[in-house]
Scaffold this motif. Structure first.
Motif, PDB file in Angstrom:
ATOM      1  N   MET A   1      -9.881  56.141  -2.339  1.00 13.06           N
ATOM      2  CA  MET A   1      -9.931  57.564  -2.659  1.00 13.06           C
ATOM      3  C   MET A   1      -9.146  57.840  -3.937  1.00 13.06           C
ATOM      4  O   MET A   1      -7.984  57.487  -4.048  1.00 13.06           O
ATOM      5  CB  MET A   1      -9.312  58.333  -1.486  1.00 13.06           C
ATOM      6  CG  MET A   1      -9.210  59.813  -1.683  1.00 13.06           C
ATOM      7  SD  MET A   1      -8.652  60.642  -0.182  1.00 13.06           S
ATOM      8  CE  MET A   1      -7.011  59.951   0.048  1.00 13.06           C
ATOM      9  N   ILE A   4      -7.809  64.053  -4.055  1.00 19.10           N
ATOM     10  CA  ILE A   4      -7.789  64.817  -2.807  1.00 19.10           C
ATOM     11  C   ILE A   4      -7.313  66.230  -3.120  1.00 19.10           C
ATOM     12  O   ILE A   4      -6.455  66.431  -3.992  1.00 19.10           O
ATOM     13  CB  ILE A   4      -6.890  64.122  -1.751  1.00 19.10           C
ATOM     14  CG1 ILE A   4      -6.936  64.839  -0.399  1.00 19.10           C
ATOM     15  CG2 ILE A   4      -5.450  64.014  -2.228  1.00 19.10           C
ATOM     16  CD1 ILE A   4      -6.296  64.033   0.734  1.00 19.10           C
ATOM     17  N   GLU A  49     -12.610  63.845  -3.832  1.00 16.17           N
ATOM     18  CA  GLU A  49     -13.296  62.961  -2.887  1.00 16.17           C
ATOM     19  C   GLU A  49     -13.001  63.363  -1.451  1.00 16.17           C
ATOM     20  O   GLU A  49     -13.728  62.990  -0.538  1.00 16.17           O
ATOM     21  CB  GLU A  49     -12.847  61.515  -3.114  1.00 16.17           C
ATOM     22  CG  GLU A  49     -13.565  60.860  -4.268  1.00 16.17           C
ATOM     23  CD  GLU A  49     -13.237  59.383  -4.357  1.00 16.17           C
ATOM     24  OE1 GLU A  49     -13.107  58.730  -3.303  1.00 16.17           O
ATOM     25  OE2 GLU A  49     -13.078  58.899  -5.483  1.00 16.17           O
ATOM     26  N   ARG A  50     -11.896  64.076  -1.277  1.00 15.98           N
ATOM     27  CA  ARG A  50     -11.538  64.480   0.081  1.00 15.98           C
ATOM     28  C   ARG A  50     -10.935  65.880   0.026  1.00 15.98           C
ATOM     29  O   ARG A  50     -10.239  66.235  -0.934  1.00 15.98           O
ATOM     30  CB  ARG A  50     -10.522  63.485   0.656  1.00 15.98           C
ATOM     31  CG  ARG A  50     -10.225  63.687   2.118  1.00 15.98           C
ATOM     32  CD  ARG A  50     -10.238  62.373   2.883  1.00 15.98           C
ATOM     33  NE  ARG A  50      -9.893  62.574   4.278  1.00 15.98           N
ATOM     34  CZ  ARG A  50     -10.780  62.904   5.221  1.00 15.98           C
ATOM     35  NH1 ARG A  50     -12.042  63.067   4.917  1.00 15.98           N
ATOM     36  NH2 ARG A  50     -10.392  63.069   6.474  1.00 15.98           N
ATOM     37  N   GLU A  91     -17.665  67.339   3.316  1.00 15.39           N
ATOM     38  CA  GLU A  91     -16.881  67.167   4.537  1.00 15.39           C
ATOM     39  C   GLU A  91     -15.470  67.716   4.321  1.00 15.39           C
ATOM     40  O   GLU A  91     -14.855  67.479   3.281  1.00 15.39           O
ATOM     41  CB  GLU A  91     -16.792  65.675   4.882  1.00 15.39           C
ATOM     42  CG  GLU A  91     -16.227  65.421   6.270  1.00 15.39           C
ATOM     43  CD  GLU A  91     -15.741  63.981   6.434  1.00 15.39           C
ATOM     44  OE1 GLU A  91     -14.933  63.749   7.336  1.00 15.39           O
ATOM     45  OE2 GLU A  91     -16.165  63.108   5.648  1.00 15.39           O
ATOM     46  N   LYS A  93     -11.623  68.226   6.190  1.00 16.52           N
ATOM     47  CA  LYS A  93     -10.739  67.921   7.318  1.00 16.52           C
ATOM     48  C   LYS A  93      -9.797  69.113   7.513  1.00 16.52           C
ATOM     49  O   LYS A  93      -9.143  69.556   6.561  1.00 16.52           O
ATOM     50  CB  LYS A  93      -9.939  66.659   6.986  1.00 16.52           C
ATOM     51  CG  LYS A  93      -8.668  66.481   7.760  1.00 16.52           C
ATOM     52  CD  LYS A  93      -8.820  65.469   8.861  1.00 16.52           C
ATOM     53  CE  LYS A  93      -7.507  65.307   9.620  1.00 16.52           C
ATOM     54  NZ  LYS A  93      -7.666  64.494  10.806  1.00 16.52           N
ATOM     55  N   GLU A 125      -3.564  60.556   5.597  1.00 18.40           N
ATOM     56  CA  GLU A 125      -4.632  60.812   4.628  1.00 18.40           C
ATOM     57  C   GLU A 125      -4.324  60.131   3.294  1.00 18.40           C
ATOM     58  O   GLU A 125      -5.154  59.457   2.708  1.00 18.40           O
ATOM     59  CB  GLU A 125      -4.769  62.321   4.357  1.00 18.40           C
ATOM     60  CG  GLU A 125      -5.321  63.141   5.504  1.00 18.40           C
ATOM     61  CD  GLU A 125      -6.800  62.866   5.739  1.00 18.40           C
ATOM     62  OE1 GLU A 125      -7.491  62.500   4.781  1.00 18.40           O
ATOM     63  OE2 GLU A 125      -7.241  62.999   6.895  1.00 18.40           O
TER      64      GLU A 125
END
Lengths: 402, 402
Positions: A1, A4, A49-50, A91, A93, A125
């Motif tokens: 990753m 973020i 990416e997250r 997505e 979280k 994470e």
């Protein structure tokens, strides 16, 4: 990753169901979107990416049969909002963290549980970050203590990861929405901070004077000695001396300590998971009230820090280390802390020179003191001497040629 | 000063004049008070020697002839609220910081100005802390980015002061007031953090690759080259190399660097004041709009950090230092950083031993290399060697007996 985005959120809706976050135009450089949140513009601009959203359990409006279900309900409501209202397809979280106070329900517990819990969840994470990476924090919708403690947790986590990764850290905040203004609002999102993260780890020892525990029974329940015993047993850290030695290896730059006392990360992670499970098990839900009878201790987070360090340093416990491996690893771990790195490589170079010169004697383990006989060497172990030689003290370090 | 309470505040009143902070009961352990703010209870409970409230200039509802007057007007409104509404009799310092966004007036500028400005103002307050001291931060009424950046500034300031002071740091936050609940509210103030502060200073060098400047002209005005030249000249740091060497002395633990490059704190403080004056001079007030044409740079805060360090370390620039003074001062400054302290005292002890043995030769300055002829000594200066010997490198350090 490689990137973020972490956001601290309050409550986007009122109890009736009406949204309290108004639709306005959010703008970041060339990107703009009309939305109830800064999230869509940030996602479009950063392309992380997250995506992680940190919310509080205190937004729950009705009780569930257990705490896990209550958190699940909160999580789903946010995911619904993110997908349907914000139309985010990526997505996301959602971390549901423990809050305190009287809202629709009353939440009793330690406020710092928020910090410890989010520290652990975010560490899990962020351990996935690559060597070159970016971390973005949005505090636009954060309320109250949450963005302050989330920011502090992030700073500490990233400080540890920065020993082995190059991290760029940004913080964003949109101009506040002013309900009184009548004109169509456009809120600029400002990047209020952008910087490289330097390696850092506070020398917080586990256990203080006593034994280390990951959980503590809250004041109101301390009279229940049976309960205290049970929690104390489940939360005990049996290897805190070794963990403190590993910590000292990082803080003081002692290469062999790092290898000798490096914790087993799987076992440590399991220990942390069990503590979270025990903590969650002791959340009691009554009519209109959620009570956490047990709270996380600072040692919980101290353990998470060491887990992060051990995992990101990519070393494993060894009784003996090949000199070249030691040199190479230490350059990577302490590359930013130039004086530590210089001292370590200076000491290792001295040892290497001696090893070359006395190759023949070194077919078995020899104490450094017996090799460096020519110099002014303390005949017995001395703590300060140990630190002044990066832990490669002549009375406790052995060498062998193989 | 042994204790200080710092609070981050939003706006206690609406534009019409009505208060937006409701009267509720605030409770902290045994103390409780019905008030519009957490301040009275905290003052009663902590009994701080000094009280500082950090507010934003963006609450201003009408323009003044200049920025200083606008800030004064804001300050007076808060002082009035504190004295009349909260009935606080103690002296309170209100720091009016620069905000950004569209409110009653529109404020244009860099959001990070808040951080740099509050960093300087708080540093000037906190330099007065005694060796044993307490710092309390209340974020109950903080809004938006302010508590996050204020907290970060405090952490950094206290990290520097912790080299020479024992600081206990607490953060408080009251449970949020929920307007929807009908019952008489009682809001508990939680101490969400309480800890010792460890010494720390990030290795942020001044100037990067170019020359260091304390101020920068904002993007929109960069076309005005005359203006840029003027600001650039006023904001130039001429001794940034020396300041970076002093920084390296702290970060890498190099005792003679600290003395050789210690900045003149009075001159540095004056430089910082002049930068603030220049920054303020370039705030333009037009009808309904306040624009800061110039912003603080990260080097502004880097300079404040070094000013704080030099002032709190209580050393002054010297070409030569008596060995005993060096030993004693370094023990005080690096006492918490055990490996640095051990290396420094190890190196100083070696030098002392040699000095005693060669007393007779030392009636004039001698290079260490010529004294330590017996050992493996590098014949020329080497950067890593310099760091590995706490800056007391044999090719650049001289000794004399007097």
């Amino acid at each position: 990753m490689r990137s973020i985005l972490v956001s601290s959120w309050g409550k986007p809706w009122r109890t009736g169901g009406e949204f309290s976050w108004k639709k306005v135009e959010y703008r970041l450089k060339e990107t703009s979107r009309t939305s109830r949140s800064s999230l869509p513009v940030l996602v479009e601009h950063i392309k992380p990416e997250r995506i992680v959203i940190v919310v509080l359990d205190t937004v729950a409006e009705k009780i569930c049969s257990n705490y896990q279900k209550l958190c699940k309900m909160v999580e789903e409501r946010y995911l619904d909002f993110i997908q349907k209202e914000l139309e985010i397809l990526e997505e996301v979280k959602v971390i549901v963290t423990p809050g305190v106070g009287s809202f629709e329900l009353k939440f009793k517990g330690e406020m710092m549980d928020f910090y410890h819990y989010v520290f652990f969840e975010l560490s899990r994470e962020l351990i996935g970050l690559e060597k070159q990476c970016e971390v973005h924090l949005d505090i636009t919708h954060g309320l109250n203590f949450a963005p302050v403690l989330l920011h502090e947790a992030l700073e500490n986590i990233l400080g540890i990861l920065a020993y082995t990764k190059n991290i760029k850290f940004s913080i964003y905040n949109a101009e506040p929405f002013i309900p009184e203004t009548k004109e169509k609002s456009s809120l600029t999102i400002h990047r209020i901070e952008y910087r490289d993260v330097y390696p850092s780890l506070s020398p917080n020892r586990l256990g203080g004077k006593g034994e280390a525990r990951l959980l503590a029974v809250r004041e109101e329940h301390k009279k229940d000695t049976e309960f205290c015993k049970k929690v104390s047993k489940a939360a005990k850290v049996s290897n805190s001396k070794e963990l403190n030695a590993f910590l000292s290896g990082i803080v003081n730059g002692l290469p062999l300590c790092l290898y000798t006392f490096c914790p087993n990360t799987q076992r440590l992670e399991k220990k942390l998971f069990l503590a979270v499970k025990e903590w969650r098990k002791n959340v009691e839900i009554r009519s209109g009230e959620v009570e956490r009878k047990v709270s996380f201790t600072p040692d919980f987070t101290n353990c998470v820090k060491l887990w992060l360090a051990a995992k990101s340093f990519n070393i494993e416990r060894k009784e003996a280390v090949v000199l070249e491996e030691l040199e190479e690893r230490m350059r990577k771990i302490f590359g930013y802390e130039r004086s530590k790195e210089a001292l370590i490589s200076h000491e290792l170079a001295k040892i290497k020179e001696e090893a070359e010169a006395k190759k023949k004697e070194l077919n078995k383990w020899k104490l450094l003191r017996t090799l460096f006989s020519g110099e002014r060497i303390s005949p017995s172990f001395d703590r300060r001497n140990f630190l002044a030689h990066a832990g490669l003290e002549y009375n406790v370090t052995e060498l062998r040629y193989s």
